[in-house]
Design a protein around this motif. Structure first.
Motif, PDB file in Angstrom:
ATOM      1  N   ILE A  52       4.461  13.439  10.415  1.00 18.48           N
ATOM      2  CA  ILE A  52       4.746  14.434   9.381  1.00 18.48           C
ATOM      3  C   ILE A  52       3.428  14.976   8.836  1.00 18.48           C
ATOM      4  CG2 ILE A  52       5.829  14.863   7.141  1.00 18.48           C
ATOM      5  CD1 ILE A  52       7.719  12.495   7.798  1.00 18.48           C
ATOM      6  N   VAL A  54       1.145  16.831   6.271  1.00 17.05           N
ATOM      7  CA  VAL A  54       1.246  16.979   4.821  1.00 17.05           C
ATOM      8  C   VAL A  54       0.057  17.754   4.266  1.00 17.05           C
ATOM      9  CG1 VAL A  54       1.472  15.774   2.619  1.00 17.05           C
ATOM     10  CG2 VAL A  54       2.485  14.784   4.692  1.00 17.05           C
ATOM     11  N   ASP A 100       4.334  20.377   7.563  1.00 21.85           N
ATOM     12  CA  ASP A 100       5.770  20.100   7.492  1.00 21.85           C
ATOM     13  C   ASP A 100       6.203  19.923   6.042  1.00 21.85           C
ATOM     14  OD1 ASP A 100       6.050  19.912  10.367  1.00 21.85           O
ATOM     15  OD2 ASP A 100       5.025  17.984  10.209  1.00 21.85           O
ATOM     16  N   LEU A 101       5.308  19.350   5.238  1.00 24.69           N
ATOM     17  CA  LEU A 101       5.632  19.015   3.858  1.00 24.69           C
ATOM     18  C   LEU A 101       4.428  19.311   2.968  1.00 24.69           C
ATOM     19  CD1 LEU A 101       7.620  17.647   1.841  1.00 24.69           C
ATOM     20  CD2 LEU A 101       6.530  15.470   2.434  1.00 24.69           C
ATOM     21  N   SER A 145       8.570  24.809   6.118  1.00 26.06           N
ATOM     22  CA  SER A 145       7.724  23.904   5.334  1.00 26.06           C
ATOM     23  C   SER A 145       8.469  23.526   4.063  1.00 26.06           C
ATOM     24  CB  SER A 145       6.396  24.569   4.967  1.00 26.06           C
ATOM     25  OG  SER A 145       5.571  24.735   6.095  1.00 26.06           O
ATOM     26  N   LYS A 146       8.689  22.240   3.867  1.00 25.69           N
ATOM     27  CA  LYS A 146       9.360  21.772   2.665  1.00 25.69           C
ATOM     28  C   LYS A 146       8.323  21.513   1.580  1.00 25.69           C
ATOM     29  CE  LYS A 146      13.169  19.655   5.222  1.00 25.69           C
ATOM     30  NZ  LYS A 146      14.176  20.624   4.768  1.00 25.69           N
ATOM     31  N   LEU A 162       7.714  19.361  -1.939  1.00 26.42           N
ATOM     32  CA  LEU A 162       8.146  18.300  -2.848  1.00 26.42           C
ATOM     33  C   LEU A 162       7.204  18.306  -4.046  1.00 26.42           C
ATOM     34  CD1 LEU A 162       9.969  15.855  -3.437  1.00 26.42           C
ATOM     35  CD2 LEU A 162       8.369  14.449  -2.124  1.00 26.42           C
ATOM     36  N   SER A 185      12.131  21.300  -2.629  1.00 21.77           N
ATOM     37  CA  SER A 185      13.137  20.409  -2.051  1.00 21.77           C
ATOM     38  C   SER A 185      13.320  19.132  -2.853  1.00 21.77           C
ATOM     39  CB  SER A 185      12.740  20.038  -0.621  1.00 21.77           C
ATOM     40  OG  SER A 185      12.735  21.173   0.212  1.00 21.77           O
ATOM     41  N   MET A 215       9.418  11.208   0.404  1.00 24.75           N
ATOM     42  CA  MET A 215       8.848  12.177   1.344  1.00 24.75           C
ATOM     43  C   MET A 215       9.581  12.117   2.686  1.00 24.75           C
ATOM     44  SD  MET A 215       4.808  11.666   0.386  1.00 24.75           S
ATOM     45  CE  MET A 215       4.205  12.871   1.586  1.00 24.75           C
ATOM     46  N   THR A 232      13.022  13.628   2.217  1.00 21.94           N
ATOM     47  CA  THR A 232      12.921  15.081   2.122  1.00 21.94           C
ATOM     48  C   THR A 232      12.883  15.701   3.506  1.00 21.94           C
ATOM     49  OG1 THR A 232      11.783  14.990  -0.009  1.00 21.94           O
ATOM     50  CG2 THR A 232      11.514  17.002   1.285  1.00 21.94           C
ATOM     51  N   MET A 233      12.130  15.098   4.412  1.00 21.48           N
ATOM     52  CA  MET A 233      12.041  15.614   5.774  1.00 21.48           C
ATOM     53  C   MET A 233      13.347  15.445   6.530  1.00 21.48           C
ATOM     54  SD  MET A 233       9.226  17.063   5.862  1.00 21.48           S
ATOM     55  CE  MET A 233       9.509  17.586   7.563  1.00 21.48           C
TER      56      MET A 233
END
Length: 214
Positions: free
Chosen positions: A2, A4, A49-50, A76-77, A79, A99, A115, A118-119
């Motif tokens: 993931i 970040v 991705d996050l 792309s999320k 958080l 998200s 995290m 969330t993904m």
């Protein structure tokens, strides 16, 4: 792995988060940003991705940066990780496309779990915030919604969403594949007219009082 992007105006916070994520095998920190302007630029260049997003930063804030990142790159999320747990910060961040919303006193293990969830498509909140959101929704005077047009399996999954289970936990309990659960969740969002997991959980809670099967 993931990917970040860390966004926070405090270098010490970013360093601590980087150390935490680098201690895992499934997160890779691809970049850092100290304000909203840098965050939008870095998200476009690095395709994370996050994005772990602070809200109050000098210059451009995290809420407006979240809106632009999500508009340019929906995959792309974002958080939110902030010190502020008031509604004046919460609702604009959600409207911008965040998200999830966590406060900075979250336990490190809980942050990593949030995290990952969330993904997986979950929408995560600090416990006190989630209780406030649900309590506000379930105490509204509107009659409880009827569960119409749902299959028996969708009823089962809706109940588990209402109980706070993550996608993988639902899959394990119902002996389903994770992709199957995600498909059911997407169908439930469409059938119930809800646009995120929190609203779906609220729908599940309120509709327990009125569950006719077709």
């Amino acid at each position: 792995m993931i990917r970040v992007l860390l966004v926070d105006d405090q270098r010490l916070i970013r360093a601590g988060l980087r150390m935490l994520l680098e201690s895992t095998s499934d997160f890779l920190v691809v970049g850092e940003a100290a304000d909203g302007v840098e965050a939008v630029r870095a998200a476009a260049e690095l395709a994370p991705d996050l994005v772990l997003m602070d809200l109050r930063m000098p210059g451009r804030d995290g809420t407006s940066a979240t809106r632009d990142i999500r508009a340019a790159r929906p995959e792309s999320k974002v958080l939110v990780l902030t010190t502020f747990d008031d509604d004046d910060h919460l609702y604009p961040a959600l409207a911008a496309g965040a998200s999830g919303y966590l406060v900075k006193d979250t336990d490190p293990a809980d942050l990593l779990a949030a995290m990952r969830r969330t993904m997986e498509g979950d929408m995560l909140f600090s416990p006190a915030l989630l209780r406030r959101l649900v309590e506000r929704a379930v105490t509204t005077p509107e009659p409880p919604p009827a569960r119409v047009g749902l299959t028996p399996r969708e009823h089962d999954i809706l109940d588990l969403v209402g109980d706070g289970y993550a996608n993988q936990e639902i899959a394990d309990r119902l002996h389903l594949g994770l992709s199957t659960v995600k498909t059911h969740i997407a169908n439930l969002l469409d059938k119930t007219g809800t646009d995120n997991r929190v609203r779906l959980a609220v729908y599940a809670d309120r509709s327990r009082r009125n569950q006719p099967l077709e």
